[in-house]
Enzyme design. Structure first.
Site, short mmCIF file in Angstrom:
data_model
loop_
_atom_site.label_atom_id
_atom_site.label_comp_id
_atom_site.label_asym_id
_atom_site.label_seq_id
_atom_site.Cartn_x
_atom_site.Cartn_y
_atom_site.Cartn_z
N ASN A 8 31.19 13.27 9.06
CA ASN A 8 30.93 13.67 11.04
C ASN A 8 31.81 13.43 11.45
O ASN A 8 31.30 12.08 12.49
CB ASN A 8 29.19 14.13 11.58
CG ASN A 8 29.59 15.13 12.57
OD1 ASN A 8 30.77 15.69 12.60
ND2 ASN A 8 29.14 14.98 13.71
N LYS A 10 33.36 14.17 14.62
CA LYS A 10 32.64 14.46 15.59
C LYS A 10 34.48 14.68 16.34
O LYS A 10 35.73 15.10 15.60
CB LYS A 10 31.99 13.45 16.82
CG LYS A 10 31.09 13.21 16.42
CD LYS A 10 29.46 12.66 16.85
CE LYS A 10 29.05 11.88 15.92
NZ LYS A 10 27.54 12.18 16.81
N HIS A 92 24.45 21.29 14.85
CA HIS A 92 24.73 20.54 15.23
C HIS A 92 23.65 20.06 16.66
O HIS A 92 24.28 20.87 17.87
CB HIS A 92 25.90 19.06 15.19
CG HIS A 92 25.85 17.89 15.84
ND1 HIS A 92 25.65 17.20 16.71
CD2 HIS A 92 25.80 17.04 14.12
CE1 HIS A 92 24.83 15.71 16.13
NE2 HIS A 92 25.56 15.92 15.00
N GLU A 94 24.63 18.33 19.22
CA GLU A 94 25.79 18.24 19.62
C GLU A 94 26.00 19.44 20.40
O GLU A 94 26.52 19.59 21.68
CB GLU A 94 26.44 17.21 20.18
CG GLU A 94 26.54 16.12 20.26
CD GLU A 94 26.96 14.98 19.41
OE1 GLU A 94 28.59 15.19 18.90
OE2 GLU A 94 26.53 13.29 18.84
N GLU A 162 18.36 15.55 11.68
CA GLU A 162 18.49 14.54 12.79
C GLU A 162 17.64 14.68 13.90
O GLU A 162 17.98 15.50 14.39
CB GLU A 162 20.12 14.95 12.93
CG GLU A 162 21.08 15.27 11.51
CD GLU A 162 22.26 14.58 12.52
OE1 GLU A 162 22.79 13.40 11.68
OE2 GLU A 162 22.65 15.65 13.02
N GLY A 168 23.71 8.95 17.25
CA GLY A 168 24.56 8.35 18.39
C GLY A 168 24.07 6.93 19.06
O GLY A 168 24.76 6.07 20.06
N SER A 209 22.23 7.25 13.65
CA SER A 209 22.73 5.74 13.24
C SER A 209 22.06 5.29 11.84
O SER A 209 21.58 3.86 11.79
CB SER A 209 21.58 5.15 14.43
OG SER A 209 22.07 5.45 16.00
C1 PEP Z 1 25.85 13.04 13.65
O1 PEP Z 1 26.70 13.10 14.12
O2 PEP Z 1 24.89 13.91 12.89
C2 PEP Z 1 25.27 11.72 13.61
C3 PEP Z 1 24.48 11.13 12.81
O3 PEP Z 1 25.57 11.07 14.10
P1 PEP Z 1 25.38 9.21 14.28
O4 PEP Z 1 25.29 8.60 12.93
O5 PEP Z 1 26.76 8.51 14.94
O6 PEP Z 1 24.32 8.83 14.68
#
Ligand code: PEP
Length: 247
Positions: A8, A10, A92, A94, A162, A168, A209
């Site tokens: 992803n 983003k 997601h 976000e 998640e 992040g 992460s």
């Molecule tokens: C994500 O964007 O779904 C995500 C898990 O980001 P990150 O790996 O940066 O934590």
């Protein structure tokens, strides 16, 4: 069952040139590996000439639930399908946090994607406050049941666990805790109240992460059937190592 490893990106990177460089390096790095790899760039980079010849599947980060019309700024599932997109992320955290996504809109988007022939990766997960209040399972169950309301065939659905506090932040979820959540999600999916057609190989991914140092343990110890990778997926070498760790 193949593991599903999803990048992803983003809202990154800022140029087609950089996007192509990362795509090319990922495509060459994962060629011949066993996992199914999906890259979800910003939608402006969703065109086959950047992706190359299908080693990596094209995924969207979001879709809209209407087919066409006066919805300024939105992109339909049909448009994405026409570009060759085969997967989309839906819900997601976000999007839930910054763009008003709710379980209801998530549900409409899942239905539209499936109707259009696009497979989905639904993101669910609790916030730090919900976790501290002991509400993790309640939140996961609500997001699953409301997100999948009225959907009986789960064949083209994947769920990514998640935890919002792990996204992040560099604060990835403890493997034992991820395992517990993945098992809980599978038990909800397996219950009679959700989906009557549940494939035996229903995939639950972990995201939050993920780096190459921790990625293998989510697959091998926590029982995840794949990974959703944000920040680390923009570094091709690192992402390729993550895919290799799932072999
Ligand atoms: C994500 O964007 O779904 C995500 C898990 O980001 P990150 O790996 O940066 O934590």
């Amino acid at each position: 069952m193949k593991n599903l490893i999803v990048a992803n990106w983003k809202m990154n990177p800022n140029s087609q040139k950089e996007a192509k460089e990362i795509f090319d390096a990922i495509r060459e790095g994962v060629r011949g590996l066993k996992s199914e790899v999906v890259v979800c760039p910003p939608s402006v980079y969703l065109y086959a000439s950047i992706f190359g010849e299908g080693v990596v599947a094209m995924g969207a980060q979001n879709i809209y639930f209407e087919d066409k019309g006066a919805f300024t700024g939105e992109i339909s599932a049909l448009m994405l399908k026409d570009l060759g997109v085969t997967y989309t992320i839906i819900g997601h955290s976000e999007r839930r946090k910054y763009f008003g996504e709710t379980d209801e809109t998530v549900n409409k988007k899942i239905k539209k994607a499936l109707e259009t022939g696009i497979k989905v990766i639904i993101c669910i997960g609790e916030t730090a406050e919900e976790r501290d209040a002991g509400k993790k399972n309640e939140v996961l169950e609500r997001q699953i049941k409301q997100g999948l309301a009225g959907i009986t065939d789960l064949t083209n659905i994947n769920i990514a666990y998640e935890p919002v506090w792990a996204i992040g932040t560099g604060n990835n979820c403890d493997v034992a805790e991820a395992k517990e959540a993945i098992n809980f999600i599978k038990s909800v999916i397996g219950s009679t109240t959700v989906g009557s057609v549940v494939p035996e190989n229903f995939r639950v991914l972990y995201g939050g992460s993920v780096k190459s140092e921790n990625s293998g343990s989510y697959i091998k110890e926590a029982g995840a059937n794949g990974l959703l990778v944000g920040g680390a997926s923009l570094k091709a070498d690192e992402f390729v190592k993550i895919v290799q760790s799932a072999e």
